[in-house]
Write an enzyme that holds these catalytic residues in place. Structure first.
Site, PDB file in Angstrom:
ATOM      1  N   GLY A   7       4.393 -35.257  -5.756  1.00  0.00           N
ATOM      2  CA  GLY A   7       3.264 -34.825  -4.951  1.00  0.00           C
ATOM      3  C   GLY A   7       2.363 -33.888  -5.732  1.00  0.00           C
ATOM      4  CB  CYS A   8      -1.295 -33.308  -5.564  1.00  0.00           C
ATOM      5  SG  CYS A   8      -1.512 -33.146  -3.785  1.00  0.00           S
ATOM      6  CE1 TYR A   9      -2.077 -27.877  -1.884  1.00  0.00           C
ATOM      7  CE2 TYR A   9      -1.388 -29.588  -0.365  1.00  0.00           C
ATOM      8  CZ  TYR A   9      -2.298 -28.618  -0.737  1.00  0.00           C
ATOM      9  OH  TYR A   9      -3.413 -28.394   0.033  1.00  0.00           O
TER      10      TYR A   9
END
Lengths: 365, 365, 365, 365
Positions: A150-152
């Site tokens: 995931g990006c976060y």
């Protein structure tokens, strides 16, 4: 030239993959699959590809796609949907890099609790390699299925990983306050993503309950259990902080009116006094040989220095007064946080230099 | 009609004061003092006042200013400079509301340590009333000199004050991650405030060492000592959290590409299990009779709902899993964080209804 | 206190009307009608009204609305829809100010050609007064139905009207290049209004064929025919430019990534040599007694000096070399371009001072 | 590998050149010259280059620069300053691409009138090749000194050139309304370039008198005289529009709150009736073999589809009703409008494929 295809080609992650892949020196785009736009010409939707070799590409439907004709397939689909498609594609010879949340957890109880979805392919989830390159390079090289982070999660883990094995760190105290640009929400037609609703404004959302919260904590604890053949030079199971056998993470995301970029501000209590020099050394040991993670010794990172690139930049401040460490980690959510990292994974799988097609520095101003 | 003047009239806070005061039903602008622009017509600098009664105002120099002719003077000047001017103006009959950091501390050791400036008017600092209305209403009414709070401080204190006397709160654990629009930096010609350097970017700055950090912590602890005749309905010295006789605050500000607005995300550990209902009641007790502080029971606040108004909005989330409280507080830094609060203070001093001239709701979209 | 209601209360124009009306000293909001949100509490949708007297308002459905109970009704609805509702409301005693395009044309052939809709209430269209106050003040005062002008039209007409009766002007040469903020498009869920699609970008749209094109040209020519009891001091039918008995207007709108504001750049050929002094005099004659239109003699207007206010600002440049006049006109599209102008019309109808509730200057920075 | 250097390396154009050149497969950066930052490490100023081979570059002073050691030098300096430096560098064997306005005019009377500067090197101005590749490819290949066009000029000329030889075009009627992002103003410390002064606002500036106005008109007329060995396929001196032996251009630039991008809306009267098909054919003839200029047949261009790329996109609308043509041309002002075009010129000079190092498509979202 290897042949690669994208399923979910017309979402923001899909077109970012295209942008990278059509100029990659070692691969060729084979098929672009889009449920919503099958039959349309790519450049009618995204005129920025008119000047490229993708000018005459026509988007295909899934039913016209032959997995066998590709060496590698990127799936850029919503979670839940992705596991079905990956299930279909699996075993047909093509490697798969999945950009959804569906294959990031080996422990499916956690997945099912946080995603509210029953997993239909536990056997694939079990064998998928977690695709944070700096953490798991060797497993990725051998994997048939890579679960792109995931990006976060990418921004957060890159900032916190070198501290997990630091004996002075209180791993129960980790707080991550992350701020993301709007592209992270994808191209969905939601009222709160309208220009007039987000420009010149800002908000927190899903505090403590965002799905990426569970992913950060899960992967951090897998790391503490020695699940990854990490290249992180600090990693030494014997060093693992005792007293806190588990990392506990409180994560709050925010939406800010920029297009690309995540800035994660990470707070961590220290159990003993430390120094900026000691902390810096830990970061440098972890990332000195990592091309895509840059440790700033004397300044804090800014989004503008990574947006448009696959680089992460990390800075920090040790506050003697409160015995706390503040770590700031920035990435471009579309690149190191999604498509760029996926290409980095592809390069590993195919044995290309890891930075092939990923050398661009930030687009500034 | 009372007569009011502004010293430092052409900075952003100065013109925001003007905007509010020239339409205030009970006061009249007397003099507008600007060092850099004395002699110029206001509307040549700020054409937005052409349609108003300020159309023919000429900016004055300090040497042409007669303090005695005003009933109240706003000083909107840099710290260090402000204490000298306030020293000169003091005792001439006009009330003073100072918007710098110079009179916010009764303990000058803290001021001098964090501001790096020797204070030349300790007697004035000693008598100044801290101008956070919701905290200190009665002292403000009687004051000759009011120290208007810092912008970050206002957002932070409004979010945290009702928790300070909550026995379950661990006051040593407070972390404030604040995000501000660019107007907070004023109209200074700095490279990092250029559009091209801030738009589509974001950064943390001065983590743990920003001056407002000391102000938040100082005022919180003064509150715990019972220094303010607070209206906060929760306040009961007997309830004060024991074990942590002092609040300790780690504060990190961030610059985000919006014009106005501060969003403070506040993290606080609880020593015992609580519930959203219990927390909500504490906030409602504190602010139910406060017009300018709105507690959201079921949603998180956004900048767009307060920008252009003097309102603060506060929301929160209690995370059972980590036993932490996440509080989100938003204000318009130019209004509740500066000029609006100053006018609210003026209304108190003059005995006008507190919301006179401050009823505007957010300008949206 | 007069009682006013809004039909179409939850669109952007509707809430801007609310914002103005709930603080207007002479009127009281009676009913807020919303098709999509009937039964909901206003503040659940728009939390910015929590601190106001609208805090407990519940949105109503049209079928529960009694037109007779209001003195004046604002209809803020899509064209086509609006004419039906106005038809229903008409004759029940309440004055009506309609913010759609439905009643702006007395010549329904033009309306039907450009809007692609058959008009069902020609009798109402015939009696409606065009609501550009500076053009048509006397008719508005007596009207039962006022057609509030289009946003682009207001910016454009205010810039061009004083030149229409200038004998040196070549009225066949008018080109209007207008740039609008995104709020002008309303709160509609369209992909091209997403933050990610508009931020940091810009585009022209509907060149030459935008509906407001027809409205600008139609009203300009009605003016030339003497249809309005204009207060414009330059107006003298004998002066009307001969040779061009009709104004012909080419209009191109652009979308720019700001929230509020229209900037219209108007190009006009002169048939004879002129001077900046001569042009300035024409503008000043036209607008010297107009509170809401400010002529800038020596600078060009900017959006930031009017956004948040009901003011228009107009500047110009006469280019001797090409014998062309360049006029720049700016307004806030939500205020002078929509809700502000509607309230100005209401003030005229009720006989209040024209600026009641409209004195706010621009919100800057 | 050819060796190239940049003088004026730390301005926005300088760093954009760096970004392109350090990844160009055929050249190597030799020296980076900066007056203001000589002696500093590049990455202390621009941390985005940390991950690149420029990581250890130290900026040099002019006095330490050996022109002979470079094969080609880019001068990215203010006009007036640039001519002196180019004068010094000239004749030392290195090719020069100058990005200022100093060498764009063969007729120095026009230069001196519009720039207010006496030209000290008329001999160099006389031999300089105008660097709009699509117009002047053959001369550029042979030139020792190339004058890279202005950013507004590139967007404008690409839009208007194919119409200049169209017999139905009224060349005296050309109006160009251009809108630029803020990066075009460079990194200068001016109050009106602060974020708070430009964000959410917009303005016109220098109408009719901007220097690029003279450059557009001058080059257009040089083209009409047959001064360029144009590749434009429409070009045929015999076709040149008669009646208007000269193009006359009215140009108005605007500042809009985006980082990169110019959108030029061009208005042109036609003397006879035409059709969209006829116009499209003219554009296609002109640009069909041009990689970097894309003609859109059925939509209008947007900044987002070119920002981050060296591509221009052009669309148009023919309005039968007013017999006018509206052409919309978009470029990235930092790339096709400055550094990208300079690299395109360099490729021509060195005989590399014209698109070497310039293949990136727009960065979107």
């Amino acid at each position: 030239m290897k042949k690669v295809s994208i399923i979910g080609a017309t979402g923001y992650v899909g077109i970012e993959l295209m942008r990278l892949l059509h100029q990659h020196s070692e691969v060729k785009i084979k098929d672009l699959i889009s449920k919503s736009s099958a039959g349309q010409r790519l450049t009618d939707l995204y005129p920025q590809f008119r000047g490229s070799e993708l000018n005459n590409y026509q988007l295909k439907a899934m039913e016209d796609f032959q997995a066998e004709a590709s060496d590698l397939i990127f799936t850029a689909l919503p979670h839940g949907v992705s596991q079905n498609i990956v299930g279909e594609l699996s075993g047909k010879g093509a490697k798969i890099i999945d950009l959804s949340g569906d294959f990031r957890y080996h422990d499916l109880d956690i997945y099912e609790e946080w995603y509210g979805v029953k997993h239909k392919h536990p056997e694939l989830a079990a064998e998928a390699a977690y695709g944070l390159v700096e953490l798991n390079r060797e497993q990725i090289k051998k994997a048939d299925l890579v679960a792109n982070p995931g990006c976060y999660v990418t921004a957060s883990l890159l900032g916190i990983l070198p501290m997990l094995s630091f004996s002075k760190a209180d791993l129960s105290s980790i707080i991550i306050d992350a701020k993301s640009g709007v592209s992270g929400a994808g191209r969905s037609l939601k009222e709160n993503l309208l220009f007039t609703e987000t420009h010149n404004s800002m908000k927190a959302y899903s505090p403590a309950v965002h799905r990426h919260s569970s992913e950060i904590e899960y992967i951090a604890n897998q790391f503490l259990k020695g699940e990854y053949d990490s290249d992180l030079k600090t990693f030494n199971p014997a060093d693992i902080s005792t007293g806190a056998d588990r990392a506990q993470i409180l994560f709050t995301p925010h939406l800010v009116p920029i297009k690309r970029g995540i800035l994660a501000t990470i707070y961590l209590n220290l159990k003993e006094s430390s120094s900026e020099a000691e902390i810096l050394e830990l970061f440098q040991q972890a990332y000195n040989e990592e091309e895509f993670v840059q440790v700033l010794a004397d300044q804090l990172p800014e989004i503008k220095n990574v947006a448009g690139s696959n680089f992460a930049q990390i800075g920090f401040k040790y506050d003697q007064r409160t015995a706390r460490l503040i770590i700031v980690s920035v990435i471009d959510n579309m690149l190191k946080g999604a498509a760029g990292q996926a290409v980095q994974n592809m390069n590993l799988i195919f044995g290309y230099p890891e930075n092939t097609g990923l050398k661009a520095t930030a687009l500034f101003p």
